[in-house]
Design a protein around this motif. Structure first.
Motif, PDB file in Angstrom:
ATOM      1  N   ASN A   1       0.652 -17.574 -15.520  1.00 37.04           N
ATOM      2  CA  ASN A   1       1.739 -16.673 -15.883  1.00 37.04           C
ATOM      3  C   ASN A   1       2.521 -16.197 -14.656  1.00 37.04           C
ATOM      4  O   ASN A   1       3.177 -15.160 -14.710  1.00 37.04           O
ATOM      5  CB  ASN A   1       1.172 -15.464 -16.637  1.00 37.04           C
ATOM      6  N   ASP A   2       2.414 -16.984 -13.586  1.00 36.30           N
ATOM      7  CA  ASP A   2       3.112 -16.643 -12.343  1.00 36.30           C
ATOM      8  C   ASP A   2       2.677 -15.256 -11.863  1.00 36.30           C
ATOM      9  O   ASP A   2       3.502 -14.438 -11.458  1.00 36.30           O
ATOM     10  CB  ASP A   2       4.633 -16.721 -12.531  1.00 36.30           C
ATOM     11  N   GLN A   3       1.397 -15.010 -11.930  1.00 37.69           N
ATOM     12  CA  GLN A   3       0.826 -13.758 -11.443  1.00 37.69           C
ATOM     13  C   GLN A   3      -0.077 -14.078 -10.268  1.00 37.69           C
ATOM     14  O   GLN A   3      -0.874 -15.019 -10.309  1.00 37.69           O
ATOM     15  CB  GLN A   3       0.023 -13.056 -12.547  1.00 37.69           C
ATOM     16  N   LYS A   4       0.015 -13.277  -9.229  1.00 36.85           N
ATOM     17  CA  LYS A   4      -0.779 -13.492  -8.027  1.00 36.85           C
ATOM     18  C   LYS A   4      -1.526 -12.209  -7.672  1.00 36.85           C
ATOM     19  O   LYS A   4      -0.962 -11.117  -7.738  1.00 36.85           O
ATOM     20  CB  LYS A   4       0.116 -13.935  -6.857  1.00 36.85           C
ATOM     21  N   THR A   5      -2.786 -12.396  -7.286  1.00 34.22           N
ATOM     22  CA  THR A   5      -3.630 -11.260  -6.923  1.00 34.22           C
ATOM     23  C   THR A   5      -4.291 -11.539  -5.589  1.00 34.22           C
ATOM     24  O   THR A   5      -4.885 -12.610  -5.384  1.00 34.22           O
ATOM     25  CB  THR A   5      -4.724 -11.012  -7.978  1.00 34.22           C
ATOM     26  N   PHE A   6      -4.189 -10.585  -4.687  1.00 34.90           N
ATOM     27  CA  PHE A   6      -4.918 -10.622  -3.424  1.00 34.90           C
ATOM     28  C   PHE A   6      -5.799  -9.382  -3.364  1.00 34.90           C
ATOM     29  O   PHE A   6      -5.316  -8.264  -3.574  1.00 34.90           O
ATOM     30  CB  PHE A   6      -3.967 -10.646  -2.222  1.00 34.90           C
ATOM     31  N   GLU A   7      -7.079  -9.580  -3.098  1.00 36.37           N
ATOM     32  CA  GLU A   7      -7.998  -8.436  -3.104  1.00 36.37           C
ATOM     33  C   GLU A   7      -9.045  -8.613  -2.017  1.00 36.37           C
ATOM     34  O   GLU A   7      -9.594  -9.697  -1.821  1.00 36.37           O
ATOM     35  CB  GLU A   7      -8.683  -8.328  -4.469  1.00 36.37           C
ATOM     36  N   THR A   8      -9.310  -7.548  -1.298  1.00 39.53           N
ATOM     37  CA  THR A   8     -10.361  -7.554  -0.289  1.00 39.53           C
ATOM     38  C   THR A   8     -11.084  -6.219  -0.324  1.00 39.53           C
ATOM     39  O   THR A   8     -10.467  -5.160  -0.533  1.00 39.53           O
ATOM     40  CB  THR A   8      -9.787  -7.817   1.116  1.00 39.53           C
TER      41      THR A   8
ATOM     42  N   ARG B   1      -6.115  -3.978  -3.045  1.00 39.30           N
ATOM     43  CA  ARG B   1      -5.726  -4.986  -4.037  1.00 39.30           C
ATOM     44  C   ARG B   1      -4.206  -4.996  -4.158  1.00 39.30           C
ATOM     45  O   ARG B   1      -3.572  -3.942  -4.312  1.00 39.30           O
ATOM     46  CB  ARG B   1      -6.343  -4.682  -5.390  1.00 39.30           C
ATOM     47  N   ILE B   2      -3.623  -6.184  -4.089  1.00 40.76           N
ATOM     48  CA  ILE B   2      -2.175  -6.346  -4.251  1.00 40.76           C
ATOM     49  C   ILE B   2      -1.940  -7.313  -5.405  1.00 40.76           C
ATOM     50  O   ILE B   2      -2.458  -8.437  -5.402  1.00 40.76           O
ATOM     51  CB  ILE B   2      -1.527  -6.889  -2.961  1.00 40.76           C
ATOM     52  N   PHE B   3      -1.162  -6.881  -6.370  1.00 41.97           N
ATOM     53  CA  PHE B   3      -0.863  -7.705  -7.540  1.00 41.97           C
ATOM     54  C   PHE B   3       0.641  -7.871  -7.668  1.00 41.97           C
ATOM     55  O   PHE B   3       1.404  -6.900  -7.538  1.00 41.97           O
ATOM     56  CB  PHE B   3      -1.421  -7.038  -8.806  1.00 41.97           C
ATOM     57  N   LYS B   4       1.077  -9.110  -7.921  1.00 42.56           N
ATOM     58  CA  LYS B   4       2.502  -9.393  -8.095  1.00 42.56           C
ATOM     59  C   LYS B   4       2.681 -10.196  -9.382  1.00 42.56           C
ATOM     60  O   LYS B   4       2.031 -11.225  -9.583  1.00 42.56           O
ATOM     61  CB  LYS B   4       3.061 -10.179  -6.914  1.00 42.56           C
ATOM     62  N   ARG B   5       3.573  -9.705 -10.231  1.00 42.93           N
ATOM     63  CA  ARG B   5       3.880 -10.412 -11.475  1.00 42.93           C
ATOM     64  C   ARG B   5       5.302 -10.969 -11.398  1.00 42.93           C
ATOM     65  O   ARG B   5       6.267 -10.202 -11.386  1.00 42.93           O
ATOM     66  CB  ARG B   5       3.748  -9.479 -12.665  1.00 42.93           C
ATOM     67  N   ASP B   6       5.406 -12.267 -11.324  1.00 42.94           N
ATOM     68  CA  ASP B   6       6.664 -13.015 -11.179  1.00 42.94           C
ATOM     69  C   ASP B   6       7.663 -12.213 -10.370  1.00 42.94           C
ATOM     70  O   ASP B   6       7.408 -11.843  -9.242  1.00 42.94           O
ATOM     71  CB  ASP B   6       7.210 -13.467 -12.537  1.00 42.94           C
ATOM     72  N   SER B   7       8.808 -11.924 -10.958  1.00 43.01           N
ATOM     73  CA  SER B   7       9.819 -11.136 -10.239  1.00 43.01           C
ATOM     74  C   SER B   7       9.991  -9.764 -10.873  1.00 43.01           C
ATOM     75  O   SER B   7      11.055  -9.143 -10.757  1.00 43.01           O
ATOM     76  CB  SER B   7      11.165 -11.885 -10.255  1.00 43.01           C
ATOM     77  N   SER B   8       8.885  -9.285 -11.545  1.00 47.47           N
ATOM     78  CA  SER B   8       8.987  -8.010 -12.272  1.00 47.47           C
ATOM     79  C   SER B   8       8.546  -6.824 -11.430  1.00 47.47           C
ATOM     80  O   SER B   8       9.269  -5.831 -11.281  1.00 47.47           O
ATOM     81  CB  SER B   8       8.151  -8.065 -13.552  1.00 47.47           C
ATOM     82  N   PHE B   9       7.345  -6.908 -10.849  1.00 46.15           N
ATOM     83  CA  PHE B   9       6.856  -5.752 -10.104  1.00 46.15           C
ATOM     84  C   PHE B   9       5.694  -6.167  -9.198  1.00 46.15           C
ATOM     85  O   PHE B   9       5.083  -7.239  -9.365  1.00 46.15           O
ATOM     86  CB  PHE B   9       6.404  -4.624 -11.044  1.00 46.15           C
ATOM     87  N   THR B  10       5.379  -5.302  -8.255  1.00 46.08           N
ATOM     88  CA  THR B  10       4.179  -5.427  -7.423  1.00 46.08           C
ATOM     89  C   THR B  10       3.403  -4.113  -7.524  1.00 46.08           C
ATOM     90  O   THR B  10       4.001  -3.034  -7.650  1.00 46.08           O
ATOM     91  CB  THR B  10       4.513  -5.700  -5.946  1.00 46.08           C
TER      92      THR B  10
ATOM     93  N   SER C   1     -21.375  -6.059   3.165  1.00 40.67           N
ATOM     94  CA  SER C   1     -20.804  -7.138   2.368  1.00 40.67           C
ATOM     95  C   SER C   1     -19.283  -7.090   2.471  1.00 40.67           C
ATOM     96  O   SER C   1     -18.686  -6.013   2.556  1.00 40.67           O
ATOM     97  CB  SER C   1     -21.233  -7.038   0.896  1.00 40.67           C
ATOM     98  N   PHE C   2     -18.682  -8.282   2.466  1.00 44.32           N
ATOM     99  CA  PHE C   2     -17.226  -8.417   2.554  1.00 44.32           C
ATOM    100  C   PHE C   2     -16.793  -9.433   1.510  1.00 44.32           C
ATOM    101  O   PHE C   2     -17.397 -10.503   1.383  1.00 44.32           O
ATOM    102  CB  PHE C   2     -16.814  -8.875   3.955  1.00 44.32           C
ATOM    103  N   ARG C   3     -15.758  -9.101   0.754  1.00 45.58           N
ATOM    104  CA  ARG C   3     -15.266  -9.999  -0.294  1.00 45.58           C
ATOM    105  C   ARG C   3     -13.770 -10.208  -0.143  1.00 45.58           C
ATOM    106  O   ARG C   3     -13.015  -9.265   0.125  1.00 45.58           O
ATOM    107  CB  ARG C   3     -15.566  -9.425  -1.679  1.00 45.58           C
ATOM    108  N   LEU C   4     -13.350 -11.454  -0.329  1.00 49.65           N
ATOM    109  CA  LEU C   4     -11.933 -11.808  -0.272  1.00 49.65           C
ATOM    110  C   LEU C   4     -11.607 -12.641  -1.505  1.00 49.65           C
ATOM    111  O   LEU C   4     -12.246 -13.658  -1.770  1.00 49.65           O
ATOM    112  CB  LEU C   4     -11.630 -12.611   0.994  1.00 49.65           C
ATOM    113  N   LEU C   5     -10.599 -12.198  -2.264  1.00 43.22           N
ATOM    114  CA  LEU C   5     -10.221 -12.871  -3.512  1.00 43.22           C
ATOM    115  C   LEU C   5      -8.732 -13.184  -3.493  1.00 43.22           C
ATOM    116  O   LEU C   5      -7.915 -12.331  -3.153  1.00 43.22           O
ATOM    117  CB  LEU C   5     -10.546 -11.971  -4.706  1.00 43.22           C
TER     118      LEU C   5
END
Length: 542
Positions: A278-285, A304-313, A268-272
């Motif tokens: 809230n200007d939050q972005k999530t990339f997950e595989t 999983r990569i998460f980015k919150r606006d210009s605060s942190f990744t 199985s393969f998942r891509l999210l």
């Protein structure tokens, strides 16, 4: 034609009448068959000496028969040979088992022999036969005794070959490790049928019909009839609500792609990808590879990569091995590595710092499907995971632990009404906390009526409940009652949240479309319609 059957006296008449035999018949053949049936029933009740008289014709439409019941035998002593039957089997059908005989009620003879024969069949003798021989009376009390004879016409049978029909490319590792059926295994058709029913817990294959067996002189071939089912899913939702500060309409949503068993390996393969208001972005595989090198062990990899606006990744990487105990139970173990980087040039308020963590984790999963229900294909799920490790930040090192649990069940009241209850909780145990390591929740997949991932906590627990009513196999409506409790030690917050609403789901040609309307509030605030959230999602199978 009217049939009348009597016994030798009034008491015997009552016994025969209690059998409720058929008295009205269309022809003489049916009438004679009924008399034979009554006599056989009396044999099974213990009247083994009953004597039937000839059927007499009273007139053109009335017939009479007499059956003398004689003595009724309530118990029987059955002698057996230890090489034929193990005493442990007999103890399941009798409370009085001795070295060479056992005692049972006469009325239980047929069921007892069927049970013993099934147990002998499980040992690889599918054509074995049992019978009682040398039936006689013993002693002045006319105790009924018999000898148990077991006839096996061949050597013990084992599975020599397994042939899959319909879905010939079905992964063989699943036959061996998931169904636990393999060549050289002792043949037991009942156990095989029970095992193949576990295919209902797979989302990429199903059973067309029950297994069949071909017996030849020297071999036993098992045939499994399977079909490949659509198991790929594409899921997405769109949410919108009013921003409390700007009073403007804002949108959020996500795309979730799941590819399952496209290589006929069970993989199985998942891509999210998720972007919320809230200007939050999530990339997950993540990818799951079961039964590596035909072993019972598989591997799960995640990024999983998460980015919150210009605060942190924050980047999470994990590698876990899993062991499938059986169709419903699975164990996990592995390592999780996290790295977070601050994007702030200066940190004026919240404690956002660079850090790295490493955890050793173990987990357990229970999953029960209901594939015949297109609206709710998963009936029950329980997942628990715990991890132990440390966090390195600013030349400091601190021990930490994490605990998470996600469980739900559908309680079916009847074919149309059901109650859905989900419990979800997570906790980070540490002496100090950073904002960029706190857990995030809120939204359609946690507590509805709140913005996606808008709540930060080091500990939270929530409950989702729905009353569901199915209008038919393709449409349902549901209530929404959610509650949550969370703690944020950085902000010194301990708060209770509540959410109420309604929704519906429609199974279309494109997939399952869901609509949810929910209004959320905290413990001390009042409901405001402006805080309501509408969530739309569409899950497509292909």
């Amino acid at each position: 034609m009217v049939l009348k059957i009597d016994g030798g006296n009034e008491l015997e008449n009552q016994t025969i009448d209690s059998l409720n035999y058929t008295k009205i018949h269309n022809d003489l053949k049916s009438l004679k068959t009924e008399v034979d049936s009554v006599q056989n029933t009396l044999y099974k009740l213990g009247y083994i000496e009953n004597e039937r008289k000839e059927i007499k014709k009273i007139n053109d439409s009335s017939f009479y028969s007499q059956i003398l019941l004689k003595q009724k035998f309530k118990t029987i002593y059955i002698y057996y040979k230890k090489k034929d039957v193990d005493a442990s089997i007999l103890k399941h059908v009798s409370g009085r088992v001795f070295d060479n005989y056992f005692e049972i009620k006469f009325t239980e003879v047929e069921s007892t022999l069927n049970y013993i024969n099934s147990k002998i069949s499980e040992k690889g003798y599918p054509f074995s036969k049992l019978k009682l021989s040398n039936i006689s009376f013993k002693g002045s009390d006319k105790i009924l005794v018999a000898e148990l004879l077991v006839e096996s016409f061949e050597e013990k049978r084992s599975i020599n070959d397994i042939v899959i029909k319909g879905y010939e490319k079905f992964p063989q590792s699943y036959v061996k490790h998931y169904l636990k059926i393999k060549p050289s295994q002792i043949f037991d058709l009942n156990k095989i049928r029970n095992k193949t029913e576990q295919l209902n817990n797979l989302n990429f294959a199903s059973e067309l019909k029950s297994p069949e067996v071909l017996f030849s002189k020297d071999s036993t071939t098992l045939y499994l009839y399977l079909e490949k089912t659509q198991s790929n899913t594409f899921d997405g939702f769109l949410g919108f609500g009013t921003n409390e500060e700007t009073n403007k309409l804002e949108f959020d949503g996500y795309l979730n792609l799941n590819l399952t068993n496209n290589l006929n390996f069970g993989e199985s393969f998942r891509l999210l990808y998720k972007s919320d208001e809230n200007d939050q972005k999530t990339f997950e595989t993540d990818i799951s590879l079961p039964y590596l090198f035909k072993s019972p062990v598989g591997i799960d990899l995640l990024l999983r990569i998460f980015k919150r606006d210009s605060s942190f990744t924050t980047t999470n990487q994990s590698a876990k091995i899993h062991y499938q105990i059986n169709a419903k139970h699975k164990l996990y173990g592995g390592i999780i590595a996290t790295e977070s980087n601050s994007l702030l040039k200066e940190n004026f308020s919240a404690p956002i710092n660079d850090y790295k963590t490493q955890y050793l984790t173990i987990g357990y999963q229970f999953l029960k499907l209901q594939p015949n229900n297109l609206l709710f294909p998963i009936k029950s799920k329980f997942y628990f995971e715990t991890g132990f490790g440390n966090r390195k930040s600013s030349n400091t090192k601190e021990n930490q632990s994490q605990y998470s649990m996600d469980a739900f069940n559908i309680f079916s009241l009847n074919t149309r009404n059901s109650i859905y209850i989900r419990l979800n909780a997570s906790s980070l145990v540490s002496n100090t906390f950073l904002e960029n390591e706190l857990m995030r929740f809120g939204g359609i997949n946690s507590i509805r009526g709140f913005e996606e991932n808008s709540l930060f906590s080091n500990l939270y627990g929530l409950i989702n409940t729905e009353y569901r009513y199915q209008l038919n196999n393709y449409i349902y409506v549901n209530s929404i009652i959610d509650a949550a409790y969370f703690e944020n030690k950085i902000a010194d917050i301990k708060e209770k949240l509540f959410s109420y609403g309604f929704g519906f789901g429609v199974l279309t040609k494109s997939g399952l479309f869901k609509f949810n309307y929910a209004n959320g509030k905290n413990e001390n605030s009042k409901f405001k319609f402006s805080n309501s959230k509408i969530h739309l999602s569409l899950t497509t199978n292909f």
